[in-house]
Design an enzyme around this catalytic site. Structure first.
Site, PDB file in Angstrom:
ATOM      1  N   ALA A   1       0.839  -1.204   0.000  1.00  0.00           N
ATOM      2  CA  ALA A   1       0.000   0.000   0.000  1.00  0.00           C
ATOM      3  C   ALA A   1       0.870   1.249   0.000  1.00  0.00           C
ATOM      4  O   ALA A   1       0.800   2.072   0.908  1.00  0.00           O
ATOM      5  CB  ALA A   1      -0.935  -0.014   1.209  1.00  0.00           C
TER       6      ALA A   1
ATOM      7  N   LYS B   1       3.579   1.497 -22.747  1.00  0.00           N
ATOM      8  CA  LYS B   1       4.026   2.275 -21.589  1.00  0.00           C
ATOM      9  C   LYS B   1       5.532   2.139 -21.378  1.00  0.00           C
ATOM     10  O   LYS B   1       6.212   3.109 -21.023  1.00  0.00           O
ATOM     11  CB  LYS B   1       3.281   1.847 -20.334  1.00  0.00           C
TER      12      LYS B   1
END
Length: 333
Positions: free
Chosen positions: A11, A214
């Site tokens: 996270a 990308k």
């Protein structure tokens, strides 16, 4: 696919943003947990997660989630979302595996070439081949299992501005795809769920095309920014650096094309559009300044390695790779 429990494993900036948005929008139907550590973990436990936007008229978001540094304390999940970088994943293989049952899917948000790249690949002659550069002892392949994976290519600038708080550069967009190219029921269910969480989700049958599109920019801008400590606008303002960016983009496109990728725009078109970038600090430059290990292998190492595999020369990428690897050693020393 029934999604009632979601764990975001890692996270940090982008992982934290995903957890915040999902928990904020879907708290009545989805239980969200996160795997974090250090100051980030302490802040999430005390204050929850929050997201703010850079220069946009968009309200900030906040959410409370279950937070731990020990995945074994959580039950198996319906969905695991990894927010870790490619060079961090192998060490987390056992932890990710502990969160999986027979039906769990693992959505991997990754820059560069992923460890599962050749699983179910129909475009190259290397289907099923493993990549020891990204999965040195095969732990990810064995414990996580590429059949669980849903790939995710993210176009979203994100930075942790203080523990538990992420700043996003715009809303971003996210391409999701099955490695075998099917628009599966699981993929559509996941896209629908995330789409209700203020995330711009775009399912695709050709996730590898998005990976290379990308990577064409990341393989150029990330290492050059770290080597020169330059923002993207400054790199494009330098004729010498801009020329190096163009060379790397061309080499990346050549390797991707040799492996069956279909680019929707040319390297020259992407190079031209890069002149519009503002004062963006790349993720590799952020890591360099924070003294963290650099994401070298997925972004640069694999262009060189897959170039050799496909018989495509990558001289500029090879030079940048050597310089960036030594930069990483000296920076962490």
């Amino acid at each position: 696919m029934s999604i009632r429990t979601i764990c975001v494993y890692g996270a940090g900036a982008l992982g934290g943003a995903f957890a915040t948005k999902i928990a904020h929008a879907l708290s009545d139907e989805v239980q969200v947990s996160v795997i974090a550590r250090g100051a980030q973990l302490a802040a999430i436990r005390e204050n929850g997660l929050s997201v703010v936007y850079d220069g946009e008229n968009h309200p900030s978001l906040s959410a409370r989630v279950t937070a731990t540094d020990d995945p074994s304390t959580l039950p198996p999940q319906d969905l695991v979302i990894t927010g870790m970088k490619g060079h961090q994943l192998s060490a987390a293989a056992e932890g990710i595996s502990s969160l999986c049952n027979d039906k769990t899917r693992v959505m991997m948000i990754l820059n560069g070439v992923p460890w599962w790249y050749f699983h179910a690949d129909k475009e190259s002659r290397f289907a099923g081949q493993q990549l020891p550069e990204l999965d040195p002892d095969g732990r990810l392949w064995a414990l996580v299992d590429p059949r669980r994976v849903i790939g995710c290519v993210a176009y979203q600038g994100a930075e942790v501005i203080e523990p538990g708080r992420t700043k996003l550069n715009g809303k971003g967009r996210f391409f999701l795809g099955e490695p075998d190219g099917t628009l599966s029921d699981d993929l559509n269910a996941l896209a629908g769920l995330l789409g209700r969480s203020d995330l711009d989700i775009r399912p695709t049958a050709r996730i590898r095309d998005e990976i290379w599109a990308k990577l064409r920019g990341n393989a150029a801008f990330n290492p050059i920014s770290a080597l020169t400590r330059s923002l993207m606008v400054d790199m494009m303002a330098s004729p010498e650096l801009a020329q190096m960016v163009r060379k790397i983009m061309n080499e990346v496109q050549a390797v991707g094309t040799a492996l069956g990728c279909q680019f929707q725009s040319s390297a020259d078109e992407q190079f031209a559009s890069a002149h519009g970038f503002g004062p963006v600090r790349t993720s590799m430059l952020q890591d360099l300044l924070a003294g963290k290990a650099l994401e070298i292998v997925p972004l640069n190492g694999m262009v060189s390695a897959l170039g050799k595999l496909a018989g495509v020369p990558t001289p500029t990428c090879d030079t940048i790779l050597a310089l960036t690897k030594q930069l990483d050693v000296e920076n962490r020393r």
